[in-house]
Motif scaffolding. Structure first.
Motif, PDB file in Angstrom:
ATOM      1  N   PHE A 177     -24.014  14.078 -17.719  1.00 32.83           N
ATOM      2  CA  PHE A 177     -24.588  15.051 -16.792  1.00 32.83           C
ATOM      3  C   PHE A 177     -24.192  16.495 -17.104  1.00 32.83           C
ATOM      4  CE2 PHE A 177     -26.157  12.901 -12.629  1.00 32.83           C
ATOM      5  CZ  PHE A 177     -26.933  12.024 -13.364  1.00 32.83           C
ATOM      6  N   GLY A 178     -23.711  16.760 -18.331  1.00 37.58           N
ATOM      7  CA  GLY A 178     -23.356  18.123 -18.687  1.00 37.58           C
ATOM      8  C   GLY A 178     -23.731  18.512 -20.098  1.00 37.58           C
ATOM      9  N   PRO A 179     -25.011  18.455 -20.470  1.00 39.19           N
ATOM     10  CA  PRO A 179     -25.402  18.913 -21.813  1.00 39.19           C
ATOM     11  C   PRO A 179     -25.080  20.398 -22.018  1.00 39.19           C
ATOM     12  CG  PRO A 179     -27.149  17.587 -20.833  1.00 39.19           C
ATOM     13  CD  PRO A 179     -26.157  17.879 -19.734  1.00 39.19           C
ATOM     14  N   ILE A 180     -24.437  20.705 -23.150  1.00 40.69           N
ATOM     15  CA  ILE A 180     -23.998  22.066 -23.462  1.00 40.69           C
ATOM     16  C   ILE A 180     -24.452  22.425 -24.871  1.00 40.69           C
ATOM     17  CG2 ILE A 180     -21.981  23.544 -23.834  1.00 40.69           C
ATOM     18  CD1 ILE A 180     -20.458  21.918 -21.806  1.00 40.69           C
ATOM     19  N   GLY A 181     -24.879  23.663 -25.049  1.00 47.78           N
ATOM     20  CA  GLY A 181     -25.247  24.143 -26.381  1.00 47.78           C
ATOM     21  C   GLY A 181     -26.710  24.531 -26.456  1.00 47.78           C
ATOM     22  N   PRO A 182     -27.231  24.736 -27.675  1.00 51.09           N
ATOM     23  CA  PRO A 182     -26.764  24.186 -28.945  1.00 51.09           C
ATOM     24  C   PRO A 182     -25.532  24.848 -29.545  1.00 51.09           C
ATOM     25  CG  PRO A 182     -28.678  25.575 -29.303  1.00 51.09           C
ATOM     26  CD  PRO A 182     -28.502  25.466 -27.819  1.00 51.09           C
ATOM     27  N   TRP A 183     -25.288  26.110 -29.192  1.00 55.89           N
ATOM     28  CA  TRP A 183     -24.140  26.796 -29.755  1.00 55.89           C
ATOM     29  C   TRP A 183     -23.461  27.640 -28.685  1.00 55.89           C
ATOM     30  CZ3 TRP A 183     -28.539  26.709 -33.105  1.00 55.89           C
ATOM     31  CH2 TRP A 183     -29.599  27.513 -32.666  1.00 55.89           C
ATOM     32  N   LEU A 184     -22.282  28.092 -29.030  1.00 58.39           N
ATOM     33  CA  LEU A 184     -21.567  29.071 -28.222  1.00 58.39           C
ATOM     34  C   LEU A 184     -21.827  30.426 -28.859  1.00 58.39           C
ATOM     35  CD1 LEU A 184     -17.834  28.841 -27.106  1.00 58.39           C
ATOM     36  CD2 LEU A 184     -18.804  30.953 -27.980  1.00 58.39           C
ATOM     37  N   VAL A 185     -22.372  31.355 -28.109  1.00 60.22           N
ATOM     38  CA  VAL A 185     -22.693  32.686 -28.636  1.00 60.22           C
ATOM     39  C   VAL A 185     -21.617  33.652 -28.158  1.00 60.22           C
ATOM     40  CG1 VAL A 185     -24.442  34.473 -28.826  1.00 60.22           C
ATOM     41  CG2 VAL A 185     -25.138  32.088 -28.506  1.00 60.22           C
ATOM     42  N   SER A 186     -21.000  34.343 -29.107  1.00 62.03           N
ATOM     43  CA  SER A 186     -19.898  35.241 -28.766  1.00 62.03           C
ATOM     44  C   SER A 186     -20.366  36.333 -27.810  1.00 62.03           C
ATOM     45  CB  SER A 186     -19.288  35.852 -30.026  1.00 62.03           C
ATOM     46  OG  SER A 186     -20.264  36.559 -30.764  1.00 62.03           O
ATOM     47  N   ALA A 187     -19.444  36.763 -26.955  1.00 62.59           N
ATOM     48  CA  ALA A 187     -19.789  37.724 -25.907  1.00 62.59           C
ATOM     49  C   ALA A 187     -20.353  39.015 -26.466  1.00 62.59           C
ATOM     50  CB  ALA A 187     -18.555  38.006 -25.047  1.00 62.59           C
ATOM     51  N   ASP A 188     -19.844  39.454 -27.620  1.00 59.01           N
ATOM     52  CA  ASP A 188     -20.318  40.717 -28.181  1.00 59.01           C
ATOM     53  C   ASP A 188     -21.777  40.627 -28.601  1.00 59.01           C
ATOM     54  OD1 ASP A 188     -19.487  38.950 -30.281  1.00 59.01           O
ATOM     55  OD2 ASP A 188     -19.511  40.607 -31.689  1.00 59.01           O
ATOM     56  N   GLU A 189     -22.208  39.439 -29.010  1.00 56.20           N
ATOM     57  CA  GLU A 189     -23.607  39.266 -29.424  1.00 56.20           C
ATOM     58  C   GLU A 189     -24.542  39.161 -28.228  1.00 56.20           C
ATOM     59  OE1 GLU A 189     -26.192  36.071 -32.050  1.00 56.20           O
ATOM     60  OE2 GLU A 189     -24.232  36.735 -32.801  1.00 56.20           O
ATOM     61  N   VAL A 190     -24.041  38.636 -27.118  1.00 49.87           N
ATOM     62  CA  VAL A 190     -24.882  38.476 -25.923  1.00 49.87           C
ATOM     63  C   VAL A 190     -25.068  39.807 -25.202  1.00 49.87           C
ATOM     64  CG1 VAL A 190     -25.035  37.374 -23.656  1.00 49.87           C
ATOM     65  CG2 VAL A 190     -24.258  36.060 -25.636  1.00 49.87           C
ATOM     66  N   GLY A 191     -24.016  40.600 -25.136  1.00 53.56           N
ATOM     67  CA  GLY A 191     -24.103  41.843 -24.369  1.00 53.56           C
ATOM     68  C   GLY A 191     -24.017  41.569 -22.878  1.00 53.56           C
ATOM     69  N   ASP A 192     -24.933  42.117 -22.115  1.00 55.85           N
ATOM     70  CA  ASP A 192     -24.911  42.009 -20.659  1.00 55.85           C
ATOM     71  C   ASP A 192     -25.305  40.597 -20.219  1.00 55.85           C
ATOM     72  OD1 ASP A 192     -25.075  42.273 -17.932  1.00 55.85           O
ATOM     73  OD2 ASP A 192     -26.702  43.746 -17.941  1.00 55.85           O
ATOM     74  N   PRO A 193     -24.379  39.819 -19.634  1.00 53.95           N
ATOM     75  CA  PRO A 193     -24.748  38.463 -19.211  1.00 53.95           C
ATOM     76  C   PRO A 193     -25.632  38.443 -17.973  1.00 53.95           C
ATOM     77  CG  PRO A 193     -22.509  38.949 -18.514  1.00 53.95           C
ATOM     78  CD  PRO A 193     -22.966  40.115 -19.346  1.00 53.95           C
ATOM     79  N   GLN A 194     -25.830  39.591 -17.354  1.00 55.11           N
ATOM     80  CA  GLN A 194     -26.658  39.652 -16.137  1.00 55.11           C
ATOM     81  C   GLN A 194     -28.091  40.084 -16.446  1.00 55.11           C
ATOM     82  OE1 GLN A 194     -23.341  38.285 -14.471  1.00 55.11           O
ATOM     83  NE2 GLN A 194     -25.407  38.261 -13.618  1.00 55.11           N
ATOM     84  N   ASN A 195     -28.530  39.849 -17.674  1.00 53.20           N
ATOM     85  CA  ASN A 195     -29.896  40.233 -18.039  1.00 53.20           C
ATOM     86  C   ASN A 195     -30.478  39.228 -19.028  1.00 53.20           C
ATOM     87  OD1 ASN A 195     -32.222  41.853 -18.030  1.00 53.20           O
ATOM     88  ND2 ASN A 195     -31.511  43.040 -19.792  1.00 53.20           N
ATOM     89  N   LEU A 196     -30.384  37.945 -18.675  1.00 52.57           N
ATOM     90  CA  LEU A 196     -30.847  36.872 -19.553  1.00 52.57           C
ATOM     91  C   LEU A 196     -31.914  36.042 -18.837  1.00 52.57           C
ATOM     92  CD1 LEU A 196     -27.351  35.658 -20.828  1.00 52.57           C
ATOM     93  CD2 LEU A 196     -28.917  37.225 -22.005  1.00 52.57           C
ATOM     94  N   SER A 197     -33.063  35.887 -19.463  1.00 48.71           N
ATOM     95  CA  SER A 197     -34.105  35.032 -18.885  1.00 48.71           C
ATOM     96  C   SER A 197     -33.780  33.571 -19.163  1.00 48.71           C
ATOM     97  CB  SER A 197     -35.469  35.398 -19.454  1.00 48.71           C
ATOM     98  OG  SER A 197     -35.495  35.213 -20.863  1.00 48.71           O
ATOM     99  N   MET A 198     -34.276  32.693 -18.305  1.00 47.85           N
ATOM    100  CA  MET A 198     -33.984  31.268 -18.423  1.00 47.85           C
ATOM    101  C   MET A 198     -35.179  30.451 -17.940  1.00 47.85           C
ATOM    102  SD  MET A 198     -31.069  31.778 -15.502  1.00 47.85           S
ATOM    103  CE  MET A 198     -30.124  30.325 -15.830  1.00 47.85           C
ATOM    104  N   TRP A 199     -35.299  29.223 -18.452  1.00 52.16           N
ATOM    105  CA  TRP A 199     -36.459  28.395 -18.132  1.00 52.16           C
ATOM    106  C   TRP A 199     -36.108  26.922 -18.291  1.00 52.16           C
ATOM    107  CZ3 TRP A 199     -38.122  25.138 -22.000  1.00 52.16           C
ATOM    108  CH2 TRP A 199     -37.628  25.421 -23.289  1.00 52.16           C
ATOM    109  N   LEU A 200     -36.899  26.060 -17.677  1.00 56.16           N
ATOM    110  CA  LEU A 200     -36.760  24.613 -17.843  1.00 56.16           C
ATOM    111  C   LEU A 200     -38.106  23.954 -17.602  1.00 56.16           C
ATOM    112  CD1 LEU A 200     -33.929  22.269 -16.721  1.00 56.16           C
ATOM    113  CD2 LEU A 200     -36.284  21.741 -16.022  1.00 56.16           C
TER     114      LEU A 200
END
Length: 287
Positions: A177-200
């Motif tokens: 019940f906890g699929p994670i990934g495909p990768w861990l993206v370093s914080a510097d590459e992501v930038g602002d975590p409060q501006n990410l679109s998401m979908w399912l």
């Protein structure tokens, strides 16, 4: 950096996704991707590696992108519109529960329904991976303790969670019940975590569309808040809530996962997942 672990169970190797789209082997330069590699010093050392000089390897089975996770912490009702669809009030403080570490699996691992499950549900969520110990940290300093981010599907059995008494945990930590990934993206590459679109999507039909912009409590607020109740250690992960569109909120009637369903989901900059849902089969859990 996009860090990952791949290969047969028990034989996973560390790798990174190069900017040219190829998978580059890290096993000659580090034993694995764990808490030491997620520390500020560890990430800085990895960033100094010329990824173009590393061997290109074919992608095998994708595992959880790092090892050494001690805590899998979750935040509930962290999107106002999701709270509304669940007919629950907007929380004044973060709702905290735990998922078992053992429920964490790779991004494409089968989701196996528990015996007798009739209300298993989907939830695309932003995962926050801790890189340095956080204990009573301020909101201003909180993001400095984050190694990176990942896509998580917080699969949930709603009957177990809401109708069986006690805490939410019993509906959240079932095997797979906890699929994670495909990768861990370093914080510097992501930038602002409060501006990410998401979908399912379920079986190709869009169910969830959202953005971390609408989180009630930001990543910085969550890390700071949790650090006042527990020590966050490198490798710990926090899953931060889901936007509207979960199964129990579907109209005119709730919809829940059944064997044969295909779940696809993703978060901007963090990569996509794909899981097939199976009826209870213990042989699929540890594969």
């Amino acid at each position: 950096m996009k860090l990952l672990r791949h290969g047969p169970k028990g034989q996973e190797k560390p790798a990174l996704l190069h900017t040219d789209g190829t998978l580059r082997d890290l096993s000659a330069v580090l034993p694995d991707i764990g808490p030491a590699q997620l520390s500020p010093a560890g990430l800085a050392a990895l960033a100094r590696i010329d990824a173009g000089t590393l061997p290109v390897v074919p992608q095998g089975r994708l595992a959880v992108p790092w090892t050494g996770m001690r805590k899998f912490i979750a935040i509930g009702l962290n999107y106002a519109d999701h709270a509304a669809e669940a007919n629950m009030p907007i929380p004044k403080e973060p709702i905290v529960f735990t998922k078992t570490v053992d429920c964490a699996v790779g991004c494409n691992h089968p989701v196996v329904l528990p015996q007798g499950s009739v209300k298993s549900d989907w939830e695309v969520e932003l995962g926050v991976v801790i890189g340095s110990r956080a204990r009573y940290v301020s909101e201003a300093d909180a993001l400095a303790h984050v190694a990176g981010y990942c896509t998580i599907n917080d699969v949930s059995e709603r009957e177990y969670q809401l109708e069986r008494g006690g805490t939410w945990d019993k509906g959240k930590g079932c095997d797979t019940f906890g699929p994670i990934g495909p990768w861990l993206v370093s914080a510097d590459e992501v930038g602002d975590p409060q501006n990410l679109s998401m979908w399912l999507d379920i079986n190709g039909v869009r169910k969830q569309t959202g953005s971390t912009r609408t989180m009630i409590f930001t990543v910085a607020q969550i890390v700071s808040y949790l650090s006042r109740f527990m020590t966050l250690e490198p490798g710990d992960v926090i899953t931060t809530g889901t936007p509207p569109g979960v199964g129990m909120g579907q109209k005119p009637a709730p919809e829940y996962l059944k064997a044969g369903d295909v779940i696809t989901l993703g978060i901007e900059k963090l990569g996509d997942q794909r899981q097939t849902v199976h009826a209870w089969d213990p042989a699929l859990i540890d594969g």
